[in-house]
Design a protein around this motif. Structure first.
Motif, PDB file in Angstrom:
ATOM      1  N   ILE A   7       0.851  -1.186   0.000  1.00  0.00           N
ATOM      2  CA  ILE A   7       0.000   0.000   0.000  1.00  0.00           C
ATOM      3  C   ILE A   7       0.887   1.237   0.000  1.00  0.00           C
ATOM      4  N   LYS A   8       0.665   2.092  -0.980  1.00  0.00           N
ATOM      5  CA  LYS A   8       1.367   3.380  -1.021  1.00  0.00           C
ATOM      6  C   LYS A   8       0.354   4.452  -0.652  1.00  0.00           C
ATOM      7  N   VAL A   9       0.664   5.190   0.404  1.00  0.00           N
ATOM      8  CA  VAL A   9      -0.222   6.279   0.827  1.00  0.00           C
ATOM      9  C   VAL A   9       0.484   7.602   0.548  1.00  0.00           C
ATOM     10  N   THR A  10      -0.157   8.427  -0.281  1.00  0.00           N
ATOM     11  CA  THR A  10       0.404   9.716  -0.687  1.00  0.00           C
ATOM     12  C   THR A  10      -0.245  10.868   0.052  1.00  0.00           C
ATOM     13  N   ALA A  11      -1.357  10.606   0.701  1.00  0.00           N
ATOM     14  CA  ALA A  11      -2.149  11.656   1.342  1.00  0.00           C
ATOM     15  C   ALA A  11      -1.848  11.722   2.831  1.00  0.00           C
ATOM     16  N   GLY A  12      -1.985  12.925   3.366  1.00  0.00           N
ATOM     17  CA  GLY A  12      -1.830  13.145   4.798  1.00  0.00           C
ATOM     18  C   GLY A  12      -2.992  13.975   5.293  1.00  0.00           C
ATOM     19  N   VAL A  25      -6.935  -0.014   5.875  1.00  0.00           N
ATOM     20  CA  VAL A  25      -6.828  -1.204   5.022  1.00  0.00           C
ATOM     21  C   VAL A  25      -5.570  -1.989   5.374  1.00  0.00           C
ATOM     22  N   ALA A  26      -4.472  -1.302   5.598  1.00  0.00           N
ATOM     23  CA  ALA A  26      -3.223  -1.990   5.955  1.00  0.00           C
ATOM     24  C   ALA A  26      -3.390  -2.769   7.261  1.00  0.00           C
ATOM     25  N   ALA A  27      -3.946  -2.135   8.275  1.00  0.00           N
ATOM     26  CA  ALA A  27      -4.123  -2.800   9.564  1.00  0.00           C
ATOM     27  C   ALA A  27      -5.132  -3.949   9.470  1.00  0.00           C
ATOM     28  N   ALA A  28      -6.208  -3.752   8.713  1.00  0.00           N
ATOM     29  CA  ALA A  28      -7.215  -4.811   8.550  1.00  0.00           C
ATOM     30  C   ALA A  28      -6.621  -6.011   7.816  1.00  0.00           C
ATOM     31  N   ALA A  29      -5.812  -5.755   6.811  1.00  0.00           N
ATOM     32  CA  ALA A  29      -5.174  -6.857   6.079  1.00  0.00           C
ATOM     33  C   ALA A  29      -4.255  -7.646   7.006  1.00  0.00           C
ATOM     34  N   LEU A  30      -3.461  -6.950   7.792  1.00  0.00           N
ATOM     35  CA  LEU A  30      -2.579  -7.634   8.740  1.00  0.00           C
ATOM     36  C   LEU A  30      -3.375  -8.472   9.728  1.00  0.00           C
ATOM     37  N   ALA A  31      -4.473  -7.913  10.231  1.00  0.00           N
ATOM     38  CA  ALA A  31      -5.316  -8.644  11.175  1.00  0.00           C
ATOM     39  C   ALA A  31      -5.917  -9.894  10.544  1.00  0.00           C
ATOM     40  N   SER A  32      -6.027  -9.874   9.222  1.00  0.00           N
ATOM     41  CA  SER A  32      -6.559 -11.026   8.492  1.00  0.00           C
ATOM     42  C   SER A  32      -5.469 -12.007   8.072  1.00  0.00           C
ATOM     43  N   GLY A  33      -4.232 -11.718   8.457  1.00  0.00           N
ATOM     44  CA  GLY A  33      -3.135 -12.620   8.138  1.00  0.00           C
ATOM     45  C   GLY A  33      -2.427 -12.334   6.828  1.00  0.00           C
ATOM     46  N   VAL A  34      -2.725 -11.212   6.218  1.00  0.00           N
ATOM     47  CA  VAL A  34      -2.101 -10.857   4.942  1.00  0.00           C
ATOM     48  C   VAL A  34      -0.802 -10.096   5.207  1.00  0.00           C
ATOM     49  N   PRO A  35       0.311 -10.487   4.587  1.00  0.00           N
ATOM     50  CA  PRO A  35       1.543  -9.710   4.726  1.00  0.00           C
ATOM     51  C   PRO A  35       1.360  -8.329   4.088  1.00  0.00           C
ATOM     52  N   VAL A  36       1.804  -7.270   4.799  1.00  0.00           N
ATOM     53  CA  VAL A  36       1.590  -5.900   4.343  1.00  0.00           C
ATOM     54  C   VAL A  36       2.890  -5.111   4.367  1.00  0.00           C
ATOM     55  N   SER A  37       3.089  -4.348   3.297  1.00  0.00           N
ATOM     56  CA  SER A  37       4.152  -3.360   3.220  1.00  0.00           C
ATOM     57  C   SER A  37       3.486  -2.017   2.955  1.00  0.00           C
ATOM     58  N   LEU A  38       3.649  -1.071   3.879  1.00  0.00           N
ATOM     59  CA  LEU A  38       3.034   0.249   3.772  1.00  0.00           C
ATOM     60  C   LEU A  38       4.110   1.262   3.423  1.00  0.00           C
ATOM     61  N   GLY A  65      -2.459   6.770  14.886  1.00  0.00           N
ATOM     62  CA  GLY A  65      -1.308   6.266  15.628  1.00  0.00           C
ATOM     63  C   GLY A  65      -1.447   4.793  15.976  1.00  0.00           C
ATOM     64  N   ASP A  66      -2.653   4.375  16.344  1.00  0.00           N
ATOM     65  CA  ASP A  66      -2.893   2.962  16.650  1.00  0.00           C
ATOM     66  C   ASP A  66      -2.757   2.098  15.401  1.00  0.00           C
ATOM     67  N   LEU A  67      -3.265   2.596  14.281  1.00  0.00           N
ATOM     68  CA  LEU A  67      -3.160   1.847  13.032  1.00  0.00           C
ATOM     69  C   LEU A  67      -1.700   1.703  12.608  1.00  0.00           C
ATOM     70  N   LEU A  68      -0.944   2.787  12.725  1.00  0.00           N
ATOM     71  CA  LEU A  68       0.475   2.732  12.371  1.00  0.00           C
ATOM     72  C   LEU A  68       1.217   1.773  13.290  1.00  0.00           C
ATOM     73  N   ASP A  69       0.915   1.810  14.574  1.00  0.00           N
ATOM     74  CA  ASP A  69       1.549   0.872  15.514  1.00  0.00           C
ATOM     75  C   ASP A  69       1.271  -0.573  15.119  1.00  0.00           C
ATOM     76  N   ALA A  70       0.044  -0.851  14.683  1.00  0.00           N
ATOM     77  CA  ALA A  70      -0.314  -2.209  14.263  1.00  0.00           C
ATOM     78  C   ALA A  70       0.490  -2.632  13.038  1.00  0.00           C
ATOM     79  N   VAL A  71       0.633  -1.723  12.094  1.00  0.00           N
ATOM     80  CA  VAL A  71       1.394  -2.057  10.887  1.00  0.00           C
ATOM     81  C   VAL A  71       2.869  -2.249  11.228  1.00  0.00           C
ATOM     82  N   LEU A  72       3.401  -1.397  12.080  1.00  0.00           N
ATOM     83  CA  LEU A  72       4.802  -1.552  12.490  1.00  0.00           C
ATOM     84  C   LEU A  72       5.028  -2.878  13.214  1.00  0.00           C
TER      85      LEU A  72
END
Length: 120
Positions: A7-12, A25-38, A65-72
């Motif tokens: 996932i490439k995020v260009t917006a802030g 979407v990144a955090a939900a995918a990880l929670a579903s067992g999908v490998p994610v690169s943000l 912040g919680d979503l980013l922590d999950a992805v990290l």
């Protein structure tokens, strides 16, 4: 072979709903067992700095912040090389676990077998 998601995020803060959707979407995918690169690019680059994601708010949305922590914790987070340079960011400035990489690495990731790429 399991599929993975890049996932490439260009917006802030300039496009808060699009930004938050990418992290959700990144955090939900990880929670579903999908490998994610943000990938953090453009205005999303600022979220590679400590505390910036915690400052972001969007009504009726999960805290960034919680979503980013999950992805990290479960995936990989990369800051675009050029985006970092334009904002005078170095690896020493970033949240632990965020790497800096450029277009060749992004291309390698999105062209790997079994990868789905999304851009927000």
């Amino acid at each position: 072979m399991a599929r993975s998601l890049v996932i490439k995020v260009t917006a802030g803060a300039d496009a808060p709903e699009r930004c938050n959707q990418a992290f959700t979407v990144a955090a939900a995918a990880l929670a579903s067992g999908v490998p994610v690169s943000l990938w953090l690019t453009g205005e999303a680059s600022w979220f590679a700095l400590p505390g910036r994601a915690k400052e972001f708010t969007l009504p009726h949305a999960a805290q960034l912040g919680d979503l980013l922590d999950a992805v990290l914790a479960g995936g990989r987070v990369t800051l675009c090389t050029q985006c970092a340079a334009r904002r005078d960011m170095t690896a020493d400035d970033l949240i632990d676990g965020v790497r800096i990489a450029g277009a060749p690495t992004f291309v390698e990731e999105v062209l790997a077998e079994g990868v789905q790429a999304l851009v927000y």
